[in-house]
Motif scaffolding. Sequence first.
Motif, PDB file in Angstrom:
ATOM      1  N   ARG A   9       0.851  -1.181   0.000  1.00  0.00           N
ATOM      2  CA  ARG A   9       0.000   0.000   0.000  1.00  0.00           C
ATOM      3  C   ARG A   9       0.887   1.231   0.000  1.00  0.00           C
ATOM      4  O   ARG A   9       1.769   1.361   0.836  1.00  0.00           O
ATOM      5  N   PRO A  43      -4.781   5.698  -3.925  1.00  0.00           N
ATOM      6  CA  PRO A  43      -5.475   4.547  -4.514  1.00  0.00           C
ATOM      7  C   PRO A  43      -5.385   4.505  -6.031  1.00  0.00           C
ATOM      8  O   PRO A  43      -5.307   3.425  -6.620  1.00  0.00           O
ATOM      9  N   LEU A  46      -2.102   3.115  -6.800  1.00  0.00           N
ATOM     10  CA  LEU A  46      -2.079   1.682  -6.522  1.00  0.00           C
ATOM     11  C   LEU A  46      -2.741   0.896  -7.650  1.00  0.00           C
ATOM     12  O   LEU A  46      -2.229  -0.153  -8.075  1.00  0.00           O
ATOM     13  N   VAL A  47      -3.860   1.389  -8.154  1.00  0.00           N
ATOM     14  CA  VAL A  47      -4.536   0.731  -9.273  1.00  0.00           C
ATOM     15  C   VAL A  47      -3.610   0.636 -10.476  1.00  0.00           C
ATOM     16  O   VAL A  47      -3.475  -0.424 -11.107  1.00  0.00           O
ATOM     17  N   LEU A  50      -0.774  -1.924  -9.880  1.00  0.00           N
ATOM     18  CA  LEU A  50      -1.219  -3.317  -9.954  1.00  0.00           C
ATOM     19  C   LEU A  50      -1.405  -3.772 -11.396  1.00  0.00           C
ATOM     20  O   LEU A  50      -1.032  -4.889 -11.769  1.00  0.00           O
ATOM     21  N   LEU A  62      -8.868  -6.002  -9.243  1.00  0.00           N
ATOM     22  CA  LEU A  62      -8.411  -4.824  -8.507  1.00  0.00           C
ATOM     23  C   LEU A  62      -9.159  -4.682  -7.182  1.00  0.00           C
ATOM     24  O   LEU A  62      -8.569  -4.319  -6.156  1.00  0.00           O
ATOM     25  N   THR A  66      -6.973  -4.769  -3.721  1.00  0.00           N
ATOM     26  CA  THR A  66      -6.821  -3.524  -2.965  1.00  0.00           C
ATOM     27  C   THR A  66      -7.703  -3.439  -1.729  1.00  0.00           C
ATOM     28  O   THR A  66      -7.391  -2.711  -0.792  1.00  0.00           O
ATOM     29  N   ILE A  73     -12.939   1.697  -7.309  1.00  0.00           N
ATOM     30  CA  ILE A  73     -12.127   1.103  -8.381  1.00  0.00           C
ATOM     31  C   ILE A  73     -12.602   1.602  -9.741  1.00  0.00           C
ATOM     32  O   ILE A  73     -11.785   1.957 -10.614  1.00  0.00           O
TER      33      ILE A  73
END
Length: 453
Positions: A9, A43, A46-47, A50, A62, A66, A73
Amino acid sequence: MPSAAAPRRPVGASAESTPVRGVPPKPGLTELQGPLTALESAPLALVIDLVRSGRARTRPELVTATGLSRKIITQRVEQAIDAGLLAEDGLAPSSGGRQPRLLRFRADAGHVYAALLGASEMTVAVADLDGRLIEDVHEDWSVEDGPDETMEHVRRHFDHLAQKTRLGRPWAIGIGVPGPVDFSTGRLVAPPIMPGWDGFSVRSWLRDHYDAPVWVDNDVNLMALGEWTRGSAPDGRDMLFMKVGTGVGAGLVVRGRLLRGQRGAAGDIGHTHITDDPAKVCRCGKTGCLEAVASGWALLIEATERAAESPAFSAAIRRRGHLTLADVGAAVVAADDLARELVGRAARTIATVAANLVNFCNPGALVLGGGVLRTGGYFLDVFREVILRRVTDLAGQGLEVRAASMDHMEGVTGAALLAVEHLFNPATLPRWVEDGSPLGHAADLQRLSNAFS
């Protein structure tokens, strides 16, 4: 760097981020919500990370990876698509309901510049955001020509490649140099084979010419990074990479992470003390270093002194006036007795040091690279035999000893990956992701990356 580890994270990431009220959205981005703060961008970062790493390829994946809600998302994926960093790419197999759309990272959304300087050559390239080379150029060049002249030459290659590919304004720059680098500053520290470079900041020089963050590392570290990521057998095992050429060095990748040590000096094995012979004076000024005994530099000195014993060496000196490591490699391939004696002895000496390293760090693969590969398989055969005989039973179980697989392009590939991975670092990505590119954020990204490296 992508790895099989669970996703990290990013700093400051929250499970659910809420829009900033009362602030109009930025032009060109989705209007699902207002502009994101750095905290709320996490976030989204992070998306993208990934999808870029291949750990999630659809919106449902996802959500699972997450812990974010389906709504969040959906919002973040749409923002990433609007920013040009993700794209939809067909349908994934159904797991019982409607087929989800596949997502892919757009490696063509931007580009980076990369360069690898060796003692006597350089390779310069433009790469995409996956670190894959788009165009490159290789040239013989001596770093003894000094930092300013060398860096101007690198810049000219960058400019030429920019014109050729129509890819100007790099998002970031990665560069490797054949000497000790303080990774936090990009400054060289007493490099034995780079006269005039001590204290020179490659990063500062490039930042004066390009509005892009710059990361500088030792050349062998970048060879290790490139081979581990893009080599012929990227199986994720810990890897010890050893370069044997004019000098001797090592790079270690553990769990997908390049280990540099406290200041960036890890892997400088060429200056391991192996003899008390006062005649073995190293270029670093100390006596008895591995490089003073078994490097290409030391080998050339002895080969020149004993050239009369070798028809191949004698012919090369008559033809050119001096010997090169290419001459030695060709003589080994031609089964010249003196060449094989010298190279075989160097292989055994270096392998003895390498076996101690294997016992210490227990890699799954020991990869040999550098100019020594131009001796055909002779050096590697001797090297492997000594390694497997000297390592402990446990450290030797399953150990693969092989040659580098990228035809001497692993270093410049590693330089490109260095730039890309720092751009997409969880500490830096949230700072620019809302804008769709890092252009204009160079100083901030450099500072943040250094703090979390």
